[in-house]
Design an enzyme around this catalytic site. Structure first.
Site, PDB file in Angstrom:
ATOM      1  N   ASP A  93     -31.141  15.253  -6.924  1.00  0.00           N
ATOM      2  CA  ASP A  93     -31.748  16.254  -7.810  1.00  0.00           C
ATOM      3  C   ASP A  93     -32.893  16.907  -7.017  1.00  0.00           C
ATOM      4  OD1 ASP A  93     -33.842  14.454  -7.860  1.00  0.00           O
ATOM      5  OD2 ASP A  93     -33.840  14.157 -10.030  1.00  0.00           O
ATOM      6  N   CYS A 100     -32.848  10.551  -6.211  1.00  0.00           N
ATOM      7  CA  CYS A 100     -33.669  11.230  -7.219  1.00  0.00           C
ATOM      8  C   CYS A 100     -35.113  10.805  -6.945  1.00  0.00           C
ATOM      9  CB  CYS A 100     -33.187  10.923  -8.632  1.00  0.00           C
ATOM     10  SG  CYS A 100     -33.182   9.170  -9.090  1.00  0.00           S
ATOM     11  N   THR A 102     -36.907   8.280  -8.144  1.00  0.00           N
ATOM     12  CA  THR A 102     -37.032   6.832  -7.970  1.00  0.00           C
ATOM     13  C   THR A 102     -35.749   6.169  -7.477  1.00  0.00           C
ATOM     14  OG1 THR A 102     -36.286   6.536 -10.234  1.00  0.00           O
ATOM     15  CG2 THR A 102     -38.688   6.664  -9.878  1.00  0.00           C
ATOM     16  N   HIS A 140     -23.016  -8.789  -0.121  1.00  0.00           N
ATOM     17  CA  HIS A 140     -22.707  -9.583  -1.318  1.00  0.00           C
ATOM     18  C   HIS A 140     -22.047  -8.764  -2.424  1.00  0.00           C
ATOM     19  CE1 HIS A 140     -25.713 -13.135  -0.567  1.00  0.00           C
ATOM     20  NE2 HIS A 140     -25.099 -12.757   0.544  1.00  0.00           N
ATOM     21  N   HIS A 178     -18.066 -13.917  -2.504  1.00  0.00           N
ATOM     22  CA  HIS A 178     -18.584 -12.656  -3.042  1.00  0.00           C
ATOM     23  C   HIS A 178     -17.455 -11.788  -3.586  1.00  0.00           C
ATOM     24  CE1 HIS A 178     -22.327 -13.935  -1.344  1.00  0.00           C
ATOM     25  NE2 HIS A 178     -21.785 -14.019  -0.153  1.00  0.00           N
TER      26      HIS A 178
HETATM   27  C1  RB5 Z   1     -37.205  13.912 -12.152  1.00  0.00           C
HETATM   28  O1  RB5 Z   1     -38.498  14.265 -12.478  1.00  0.00           O
HETATM   29  C2  RB5 Z   1     -37.041  12.388 -12.176  1.00  0.00           C
HETATM   30  O2  RB5 Z   1     -37.100  11.934 -13.497  1.00  0.00           O
HETATM   31  C3  RB5 Z   1     -35.751  11.971 -11.520  1.00  0.00           C
HETATM   32  O3  RB5 Z   1     -35.739  12.454 -10.207  1.00  0.00           O
HETATM   33  C4  RB5 Z   1     -35.474  10.501 -11.378  1.00  0.00           C
HETATM   34  O4  RB5 Z   1     -36.543   9.835 -10.768  1.00  0.00           O
HETATM   35  C5  RB5 Z   1     -34.970   9.789 -12.558  1.00  0.00           C
HETATM   36  O5  RB5 Z   1     -34.648   8.588 -12.503  1.00  0.00           O
END
Ligand code: RB5
Length: 145
Positions: free
Chosen positions: A8, A65, A67, A98, A133
Site C-alpha cells: 500500500d 504495508c 506494519t 518450519h 514440519h
Molecule cells: C495505513 O495507514 C496502515 O494502516 C497500513 O499500511 C497497515 O499498517 C495496516 O496494517
C-alpha cells in the site's frame, strides 16, 4: 525464481527499493502495485498478489504495508497462502524452515531498507525442512478445506 511484490502507500518506498535490489540480484519480480504513493487500501494489493500465487504465476510473494500486519491478516484468508510477518532474520529463517511460508509481510514503517532486504533474501533462499514440519503444515491445509 519468479516472485511477486506488492504494497500500500505506507510500504510503497520500501517496495520500490526491494524490487530494484531483487532484480539486480537476478530475481524475476512482478509488481502488483501500488504504483503511486497516494493512499490506498492494503487488502486490494494483498488479494492481487496472492491470486498470482494461487494461479502459479509466481512462486512466492512479498507484501508491505505500514506494519506488515494488515497484509498478513488479509493474505492468510486465502487458500494455500501461508503469510508470515517477519521483523528479524530469525523470523524469516523459521517461517521458511518450519512453516513453509510462501508470503513474507514487512512493515515499511518499522524496518530500514537494508534490514528489510536481508530478511527478504533469507526468506527467499531458505528451504522448508519438511519432516515433522510437513505433518504440521498438512494439518493447516486440512483446516483450510
Ligand atoms: C495505513 O495507514 C496502515 O494502516 C497500513 O499500511 C497497515 O499498517 C495496516 O496494517
Amino acid at each position: 525464481m519468479k516472485i511477486g511484490i506488492g504494497s500500500d502507500h505506507a510500504g510503497f518506498e520500501l517496495k520500490e527499493f526491494l524490487k530494484d535490489a531483487l532484480k539486480d540480484d537476478g530475481y524475476d519480480v512482478v509488481d502488483y502495485g501500488t504504483k503511486v504513493k497516494k493512499s490506498v487500501d492494503y487488502p486490494d494489493f494483498a488479494e492481487k498478489l496472492v491470486k498470482g500465487i494461487q494461479s502459479k504465476d509466481i512462486r512466492m510473494g512479498i507484501l508491505i504495508c505500514g506494519t506488515g500486519i494488515g497484509m498478513s491478516i488479509t493474505a492468510n484468508k486465502f487458500k494455500g497462502i501461508r503469510a508470515a510477518r517477519c521483523c528479524t532474520t530469525y523470523d524469516a529463517i523459521l517461517a521458511r524452515q518450519h512453516n513453509d511460508a510462501n508470503v513474507l509481510t514487512l512493515g515499511g514503517r518499522l524496518l530500514g531498507d537494508e534490514l528489510a532486504l536481508e530478511i527478504t533474501k533469507i526468506f527467499l533462499e531458505t528451504p522448508f525442512l519438511k519432516g515433522r514440519h510437513l505433518r504440521r503444515v498438512n494439518k493447516i491445509k486440512k483446516i483450510e478445506l
